[in-house]
Design an enzyme around this catalytic site. Structure first.
Site, mmCIF file in Angstrom:
data_model
loop_
_atom_site.group_PDB
_atom_site.id
_atom_site.type_symbol
_atom_site.label_atom_id
_atom_site.label_comp_id
_atom_site.label_asym_id
_atom_site.label_seq_id
_atom_site.Cartn_x
_atom_site.Cartn_y
_atom_site.Cartn_z
ATOM 1 N N GLY A 1 -6.750 5.622 5.266
ATOM 2 C CA GLY A 1 -6.275 6.544 4.242
ATOM 3 C C GLY A 1 -6.719 7.975 4.517
ATOM 4 N N ASN B 1 -9.463 -0.760 10.085
ATOM 5 C CA ASN B 1 -8.211 -0.158 9.624
ATOM 6 C C ASN B 1 -7.726 0.829 10.676
ATOM 7 O OD1 ASN B 1 -8.228 -0.977 6.502
ATOM 8 N ND2 ASN B 1 -10.308 -0.449 7.133
ATOM 9 N N ARG C 1 -11.026 2.992 11.288
ATOM 10 C CA ARG C 1 -12.199 2.947 10.419
ATOM 11 C C ARG C 1 -12.697 1.516 10.325
ATOM 12 N NH1 ARG C 1 -10.392 3.364 5.190
ATOM 13 N NH2 ARG C 1 -11.202 1.292 4.777
ATOM 14 N N TYR D 1 -9.282 4.410 -5.060
ATOM 15 C CA TYR D 1 -8.364 5.542 -4.959
ATOM 16 C C TYR D 1 -8.317 6.463 -6.167
ATOM 17 C CZ TYR D 1 -6.717 3.062 -0.878
ATOM 18 O OH TYR D 1 -6.657 2.433 0.329
ATOM 19 N N GLU E 1 -13.797 -5.677 8.576
ATOM 20 C CA GLU E 1 -12.438 -5.465 9.074
ATOM 21 C C GLU E 1 -12.336 -4.083 9.680
ATOM 22 O OE1 GLU E 1 -9.499 -4.230 5.807
ATOM 23 O OE2 GLU E 1 -10.864 -5.563 4.747
ATOM 24 N N GLU F 1 0.814 -1.217 0.000
ATOM 25 C CA GLU F 1 0.000 0.000 0.000
ATOM 26 C C GLU F 1 0.851 1.272 0.000
ATOM 27 O OE1 GLU F 1 -3.687 -0.302 2.584
ATOM 28 O OE2 GLU F 1 -2.513 -1.963 3.382
ATOM 29 N N SER G 1 -6.532 -2.262 1.386
ATOM 30 C CA SER G 1 -6.777 -1.572 0.112
ATOM 31 C C SER G 1 -7.208 -2.532 -0.986
ATOM 32 C CB SER G 1 -5.528 -0.793 -0.333
ATOM 33 O OG SER G 1 -5.243 0.249 0.552
ATOM 34 N N ASP H 1 -15.096 -1.251 8.568
ATOM 35 C CA ASP H 1 -15.818 -1.552 7.329
ATOM 36 C C ASP H 1 -16.837 -2.654 7.592
ATOM 37 O OD1 ASP H 1 -14.140 0.263 6.103
ATOM 38 O OD2 ASP H 1 -12.776 -1.253 5.322
#
Length: 305
Positions: A270, A266, A250, A211, A264, A15, A141, A252
């Site tokens: 990002g 994070n 974050r 992205y 999951e 990443e 990602s 998900d």
């Protein structure tokens, strides 16, 4: 004299490209707020240079940055840093261990099996059915992630994903609305920000659509009734606290017929122009630069405090 702040970005993971964009965004934001800030790529510069800084803003995504490794180094150097500590970072980076803790905590997540060989993947398909999501547990990602829809895809999928990890995560496919929730703070003071719904072209939220594509649509706050919104935010705070997260992260998840399933978490999300945490924060009235300052103010060492 103010603190000398280092933004860690780049690194060694798959990443890296996203991390470079995130780090530059945070650097520009902090600089605009008058912070004495420096960019630092640990894969390019000697790590002993970190000792000259007072605080670290971690914008390294993936391995060596989001998995507890850099957090451990900063603990040894006694440099306060943003986000989760060593243990929470390491657990959250491992999707299998994360699911085990969530299930033990009574939190909803998709059925799964651990896969160490092609024959075990065939067995997982017999048990969990098709479609099936095959994931590299230590990547993010959408790297190392394949949706298997037919048996003739199994060998190719296994070959593609097994190059990232030895043990893979085979997860029952859930068709639903894709949501993400940023959580900020610690323990009982942790708060969920507004929910973001992701609407990717053909439902494919892959690396390109995540992205670089302008076709992916984001709805924030997500169009959900007040009761469901609150229950999802509460679930995400529970998922965050179950892993011992702090600072920010974050979560998900997927929503299928008003039932949420955790995917999951994070721990160094990002911060690019397309990123979801800044989008959610803006919906809550927090501009990007102010969000960066807020996260930096929460920087801390976690050992022996």
């Amino acid at each position: 004299m103010g603190d000398k702040v280092v933004v860690l970005y780049g690194g060694w993971s798959a990443e890296r490209e996203v991390s470079l964009m995130s780090g530059k965004g945070v650097y520009d934001a902090l600089h605009s707020k008058g912070v004495d800030v420096t960019l630092f790529d640990p894969s390019k510069e000697p790590l002993e240079r970190l000792a000259q800084f007072d605080k670290a803003f971690i914008m390294l995504h993936g391995r060596y940055g989001e998995d507890g490794v850099i957090q451990g180094l900063l603990e040894l150097l006694r440099i306060p840093y943003t986000g989760c500590g060593v243990m929470a970072s390491a657990i959250a980076m491992d999707k299998i261990m994360t699911k085990k803790i969530w299930l033990e905590s009574g939190l909803p997540t998709a059925k799964y099996m651990e896969v160490n060989s092609l024959s075990e993947l065939y067995h997982a398909i017999e048990t969990l059915g098709l479609p099936l999501m095959l994931k590299a547990p230590h990547e993010g990602s959408t790297i190392g992630l394949v949706k298997i829809t037919s048996v003739d895809q199994v060998a190719t999928a296994y070959e593609a994903v097994s190059k990232y990890d030895d043990t893979l995560l085979a997860e029952a496919f859930i068709s639903g609305r894709e949501l993400t929730v940023a959580v900020i703070g610690k323990g009982k003071d942790a708060k969920a920000l507004p929910i973001v719904e992701i609407k990717a072209p053909d439902g494919n939220y892959d690396y390109q659509n995540k992205y670089f594509s302008d076709e992916t649509q984001y709805v924030c706050p997500a169009h959900l009734d007040e009761h469901l919104t609150q229950s999802i935010q509460d679930l995400c705070v529970k998922a965050y606290n179950a892993l011992g997260c702090e600072g920010w992260a974050r979560v998900d998840l997927l929503l299928d017929n008003d039932r949420a399933y955790l995917l999951e978490i994070n721990t160094a999300p990002g911060m690019t122009a397309h990123s979801l945490v800044p989008m959610s924060a803006k919906s809550a009235g927090i501009e990007y630069a102010d969000l960066c300052v807020l996260l930096l103010e929460m920087a801390s060492c976690k050992v022996n405090r």
